[in-house]
Write a protein that holds these residues in place. Structure first.
Motif, PDB file in Angstrom:
ATOM      1  N   MET A   1       0.824  -1.204   0.000  1.00 12.42           N
ATOM      2  CA  MET A   1       0.000   0.000   0.000  1.00 12.42           C
ATOM      3  C   MET A   1       0.863   1.261   0.000  1.00 12.42           C
ATOM      4  SD  MET A   1      -2.931   1.329  -0.179  1.00 12.42           S
ATOM      5  CE  MET A   1      -3.895  -0.151   0.025  1.00 12.42           C
ATOM      6  N   ILE A   2       1.971   1.252   0.769  1.00 11.72           N
ATOM      7  CA  ILE A   2       2.831   2.429   0.813  1.00 11.72           C
ATOM      8  C   ILE A   2       3.387   2.728  -0.560  1.00 11.72           C
ATOM      9  CG2 ILE A   2       4.972   3.347   1.762  1.00 11.72           C
ATOM     10  CD1 ILE A   2       4.439   1.816   4.304  1.00 11.72           C
ATOM     11  N   ALA A   3       3.854   1.717  -1.263  1.00  8.46           N
ATOM     12  CA  ALA A   3       4.411   1.940  -2.591  1.00  8.46           C
ATOM     13  C   ALA A   3       3.367   2.502  -3.535  1.00  8.46           C
ATOM     14  CB  ALA A   3       4.968   0.623  -3.142  1.00  8.46           C
ATOM     15  N   ALA A   4       2.132   2.083  -3.378  1.00  7.71           N
ATOM     16  CA  ALA A   4       1.070   2.528  -4.279  1.00  7.71           C
ATOM     17  C   ALA A   4       0.673   3.970  -4.037  1.00  7.71           C
ATOM     18  CB  ALA A   4      -0.150   1.625  -4.125  1.00  7.71           C
ATOM     19  N   THR A   5       0.981   4.493  -2.845  1.00  3.90           N
ATOM     20  CA  THR A   5       0.531   5.847  -2.529  1.00  3.90           C
ATOM     21  C   THR A   5       1.653   6.869  -2.529  1.00  3.90           C
ATOM     22  OG1 THR A   5       0.742   5.310  -0.176  1.00  3.90           O
ATOM     23  CG2 THR A   5      -1.445   5.074  -1.170  1.00  3.90           C
ATOM     24  N   LYS A   6       2.892   6.442  -2.680  1.00  6.19           N
ATOM     25  CA  LYS A   6       4.005   7.395  -2.613  1.00  6.19           C
ATOM     26  C   LYS A   6       3.893   8.510  -3.632  1.00  6.19           C
ATOM     27  CE  LYS A   6       7.730   4.682  -0.499  1.00  6.19           C
ATOM     28  NZ  LYS A   6       9.037   4.021  -0.729  1.00  6.19           N
ATOM     29  N   ASP A   7       3.442   8.185  -4.848  1.00  6.85           N
ATOM     30  CA  ASP A   7       3.429   9.190  -5.906  1.00  6.85           C
ATOM     31  C   ASP A   7       2.217  10.102  -5.861  1.00  6.85           C
ATOM     32  OD1 ASP A   7       1.560   7.346  -6.600  1.00  6.85           O
ATOM     33  OD2 ASP A   7       2.111   7.235  -8.724  1.00  6.85           O
ATOM     34  N   ILE A   8       1.357   9.975  -4.846  1.00  8.60           N
ATOM     35  CA  ILE A   8       0.188  10.858  -4.764  1.00  8.60           C
ATOM     36  C   ILE A   8       0.389  11.970  -3.743  1.00  8.60           C
ATOM     37  CG2 ILE A   8      -1.348   8.953  -5.401  1.00  8.60           C
ATOM     38  CD1 ILE A   8      -2.323   8.922  -2.518  1.00  8.60           C
ATOM     39  N   ALA A   9       1.492  11.945  -2.997  1.00 12.79           N
ATOM     40  CA  ALA A   9       1.756  12.948  -1.967  1.00 12.79           C
ATOM     41  C   ALA A   9       2.661  14.039  -2.532  1.00 12.79           C
ATOM     42  CB  ALA A   9       2.411  12.296  -0.752  1.00 12.79           C
ATOM     43  N   HIS A  10       2.196  15.285  -2.456  1.00  9.90           N
ATOM     44  CA  HIS A  10       2.940  16.408  -3.012  1.00  9.90           C
ATOM     45  C   HIS A  10       3.007  17.548  -2.006  1.00  9.90           C
ATOM     46  CE1 HIS A  10       2.777  14.385  -6.918  1.00  9.90           C
ATOM     47  NE2 HIS A  10       1.485  14.193  -6.697  1.00  9.90           N
ATOM     48  N   PRO A  11       3.978  18.437  -2.140  1.00 11.16           N
ATOM     49  CA  PRO A  11       4.113  19.534  -1.186  1.00 11.16           C
ATOM     50  C   PRO A  11       2.853  20.414  -1.149  1.00 11.16           C
ATOM     51  CG  PRO A  11       6.085  19.341  -2.537  1.00 11.16           C
ATOM     52  CD  PRO A  11       5.061  18.436  -3.147  1.00 11.16           C
TER      53      PRO A  11
ATOM     54  N   ALA B   1      -8.203   7.294  -4.002  1.00 12.25           N
ATOM     55  CA  ALA B   1      -9.239   6.270  -4.118  1.00 12.25           C
ATOM     56  C   ALA B   1      -8.755   5.092  -4.954  1.00 12.25           C
ATOM     57  CB  ALA B   1     -10.502   6.878  -4.720  1.00 12.25           C
ATOM     58  N   THR B   2      -8.008   5.387  -6.003  1.00 11.05           N
ATOM     59  CA  THR B   2      -7.453   4.309  -6.833  1.00 11.05           C
ATOM     60  C   THR B   2      -6.471   3.472  -6.035  1.00 11.05           C
ATOM     61  OG1 THR B   2      -7.720   5.648  -8.841  1.00 11.05           O
ATOM     62  CG2 THR B   2      -6.157   3.819  -8.931  1.00 11.05           C
ATOM     63  N   ALA B   3      -5.628   4.149  -5.236  1.00 10.52           N
ATOM     64  CA  ALA B   3      -4.641   3.430  -4.442  1.00 10.52           C
ATOM     65  C   ALA B   3      -5.284   2.579  -3.356  1.00 10.52           C
ATOM     66  CB  ALA B   3      -3.659   4.420  -3.816  1.00 10.52           C
ATOM     67  N   LEU B   4      -6.473   3.011  -2.903  1.00  7.31           N
ATOM     68  CA  LEU B   4      -7.166   2.286  -1.831  1.00  7.31           C
ATOM     69  C   LEU B   4      -8.174   1.267  -2.371  1.00  7.31           C
ATOM     70  CD1 LEU B   4      -7.929   5.243   0.614  1.00  7.31           C
ATOM     71  CD2 LEU B   4      -6.055   3.595   0.746  1.00  7.31           C
ATOM     72  N   ALA B   5      -8.167   1.050  -3.685  1.00 10.37           N
ATOM     73  CA  ALA B   5      -9.204   0.204  -4.295  1.00 10.37           C
ATOM     74  C   ALA B   5      -9.202  -1.216  -3.759  1.00 10.37           C
ATOM     75  CB  ALA B   5      -9.021   0.192  -5.811  1.00 10.37           C
ATOM     76  N   THR B   6      -8.064  -1.675  -3.255  1.00  7.34           N
ATOM     77  CA  THR B   6      -7.982  -3.061  -2.782  1.00  7.34           C
ATOM     78  C   THR B   6      -8.391  -3.207  -1.315  1.00  7.34           C
ATOM     79  OG1 THR B   6      -5.648  -2.748  -2.193  1.00  7.34           O
ATOM     80  CG2 THR B   6      -6.145  -3.581  -4.412  1.00  7.34           C
ATOM     81  N   MET B   7      -8.792  -2.093  -0.670  1.00 10.02           N
ATOM     82  CA  MET B   7      -9.194  -2.192   0.732  1.00 10.02           C
ATOM     83  C   MET B   7     -10.408  -1.311   0.984  1.00 10.02           C
ATOM     84  SD  MET B   7      -6.379   0.271   2.686  1.00 10.02           S
ATOM     85  CE  MET B   7      -7.256   0.260   4.246  1.00 10.02           C
ATOM     86  N   THR B   8     -11.142  -1.611   2.009  1.00  8.46           N
ATOM     87  CA  THR B   8     -12.239  -0.759   2.453  1.00  8.46           C
ATOM     88  C   THR B   8     -11.795  -0.101   3.759  1.00  8.46           C
ATOM     89  OG1 THR B   8     -13.885  -2.227   1.473  1.00  8.46           O
ATOM     90  CG2 THR B   8     -14.648  -0.654   3.142  1.00  8.46           C
ATOM     91  N   PRO B   9     -11.381   1.169   3.703  1.00  7.08           N
ATOM     92  CA  PRO B   9     -10.828   1.803   4.906  1.00  7.08           C
ATOM     93  C   PRO B   9     -11.847   1.846   6.044  1.00  7.08           C
ATOM     94  CG  PRO B   9     -10.408   3.133   2.944  1.00  7.08           C
ATOM     95  CD  PRO B   9     -11.391   2.083   2.548  1.00  7.08           C
ATOM     96  N   ALA B  10     -11.360   1.636   7.230  1.00  4.85           N
ATOM     97  CA  ALA B  10     -12.189   1.758   8.418  1.00  4.85           C
ATOM     98  C   ALA B  10     -12.265   3.221   8.835  1.00  4.85           C
ATOM     99  CB  ALA B  10     -11.610   0.914   9.546  1.00  4.85           C
ATOM    100  N   ALA B  11     -13.309   3.567   9.545  1.00  2.95           N
ATOM    101  CA  ALA B  11     -13.432   4.923  10.079  1.00  2.95           C
ATOM    102  C   ALA B  11     -12.572   5.038  11.336  1.00  2.95           C
ATOM    103  CB  ALA B  11     -14.887   5.232  10.408  1.00  2.95           C
ATOM    104  N   ARG B  12     -11.742   6.047  11.382  1.00  4.92           N
ATOM    105  CA  ARG B  12     -10.914   6.269  12.556  1.00  4.92           C
ATOM    106  C   ARG B  12     -11.775   6.823  13.690  1.00  4.92           C
ATOM    107  NH1 ARG B  12      -5.694  10.414  12.923  1.00  4.92           N
ATOM    108  NH2 ARG B  12      -4.764   9.536  14.822  1.00  4.92           N
TER     109      ARG B  12
END
Length: 400
Positions: free
Chosen positions: A1-11, A359-370
């Protein structure tokens, strides 16, 4: 999951943020999930500086009393008063005590010094004169509107004299009585005097609209805009006090909705001046319904952001801020199966995320509510991440 989301974080920079939107929004809303943390004010201030210098933004509007905000606006535009006086008298909710707000005012005044009026930055509060414990007297707004119309409109058309307003208003502490928030019978909002004031306020606002050609020719555009603000605030406060006196079970939901409706009306007026950054709690700026519980009852209402977005479309954009930890309030690292947990696993300290790519990066999971152990922090709702235009994530909030 970390690898899939690295490129979506920007300054968190103006150029990066603006690439999230199809066009430059007239109102760019930056939400925060809690109040009073200096790091969030630092993020807001730096983004506003960049929006001013790179994108032509000229106004910042914050979740503070709209009438008190005029004190700040006078200072940043013309130097009226001193910095100490302004931060003490120009903010509600004790916002003036925070260094980030003081620094914002100082920087805006320095930026405006020596610039022509057309290039000066403007400050606005867009909340009503409301506190958790109650609502202010409508005196300031009503009398200021009446004074403006007395000076510039046809006096014979005024519905009443100033002393009539004074008599009907009575003592201001009757209106601001904190007991009325919990006990409708302690509110003066449905007394005969208050009912008459609602009619007079409506007549004064109608006169303001009916006399617009004369008023714009005789007074300045800023004076006219302030008169409109006084009118919105007077009628909004009288409406709010009326429903404070309501004994029904829908009372609190209606009051919450009225507050956000007043906020939205102020935001529409701010948008008329040109592009503005809007800073407030996520709950006031989100597009989905806001919810809370009071007295064990669930309450729902449409936020100011939802109302404004429905009218402005792409002219409104919303960045929701989320946090990893607030350890001094017992909010520790988020569980890895939450949206915040996924974002917390990334190495950056703060960044902006495109929710569509997330949302694309999280497609393989259903996030829980914190679930926050501290009532003062509102986590992201994974069901509404797609309703945002961007997520600003701050990994760790240092103790103030």
């Amino acid at each position: 999951m970390i690898a899939a989301t690295k490129d979506i974080a920007h300054p968190v920079e103006a150029a990066t943020v603006m690439r999230l939107f199809p066009t430059r929004p007239r109102l760019l809303a930056l939400g925060e999930p809690t109040h009073g943390e200096d790091v969030l004010l630092d993020v807001r201030n730096e983004l506003f500086r960049q929006l001013v210098e790179q994108e032509g933004y000229r106004t910042i509007a914050i979740e503070s009393d709209c009438l008190m905000g005029l004190v700040v606006d006078d200072y940043v535009t013309s130097g009226t008063g001193t910095l100490d006086e302004v931060v003490e008298r120009g903010f509600s909710h004790q916002w003036g005590a925070f260094p980030g707000n003081r620094e914002l005012v100082r920087w805006m005044r320095a930026y405006n010094d020596g610039r022509p009026a057309s290039e000066r930055l403007r400050f606005a509060g867009f909340d009503g004169p409301l506190e958790i414990t109650g609502a202010a007297s409508p005196r300031q707004a009503l009398t200021a509107l009446h004074t403006y119309l007395t000076a510039w409109a046809d006096v014979d058309l005024l519905p009443c004299a100033a002393d009539t307003l004074d008599r009907l208003l009575g003592a201001d502490d009757r209106w601001a009585n904190p007991a009325a928030m919990l006990d409708p019978s302690r509110s003066v909002g449905r007394t005969p005097e208050a009912q008459q004031l609602r009619l007079l306020a409506d007549d004064l606002v109608t006169l303001l609209d009916a006399q617009i050609p004369q008023l714009l020719a005789a007074s300045s555009p800023d004076d006219w805009a302030r008169a409109r603000l006084y009118g919105r605030t007077a009628t909004g406060l009288l409406r709010y006090h009326f429903w404070m006196a309501d004994p029904s079970s829908g009372r609190m939901a209606r009051l919450l909705a009225l507050r956000d409706s007043m906020m939205a009306a102020n935001l529409f007026a701010i948008a008329e001046r040109g592009p503005a950054l809007v800073a407030a709690h996520n709950g006031h700026l989100q597009r989905n319904k806001s919810t809370t519980r009071m007295g064990g009852l669930p309450l729902q209402w449409w936020s100011a952001g939802a109302i404004v977005s429905a009218h402005l479309g792409d002219g409104y954009a919303f960045l929701a801020t989320a946090l990893g930890t607030i350890r001094h309030h017992g909010v520790d690292a988020p569980p890895p199966d939450t949206v915040e947990g996924v974002l917390y696993a990334l190495p950056e300290d703060r960044y902006v995320v495109d929710p569509r790519r997330l949302a694309t990066a999280l497609a393989t999971m259903t996030p829980a509510a914190r679930v926050s152990p501290w009532f003062g922090y509102s986590p992201l709702d994974p069901a509404h991440v797609a309703d945002t235009d961007g997520i600003v994530f701050v990994k760790d909030v240092p103790a103030g």
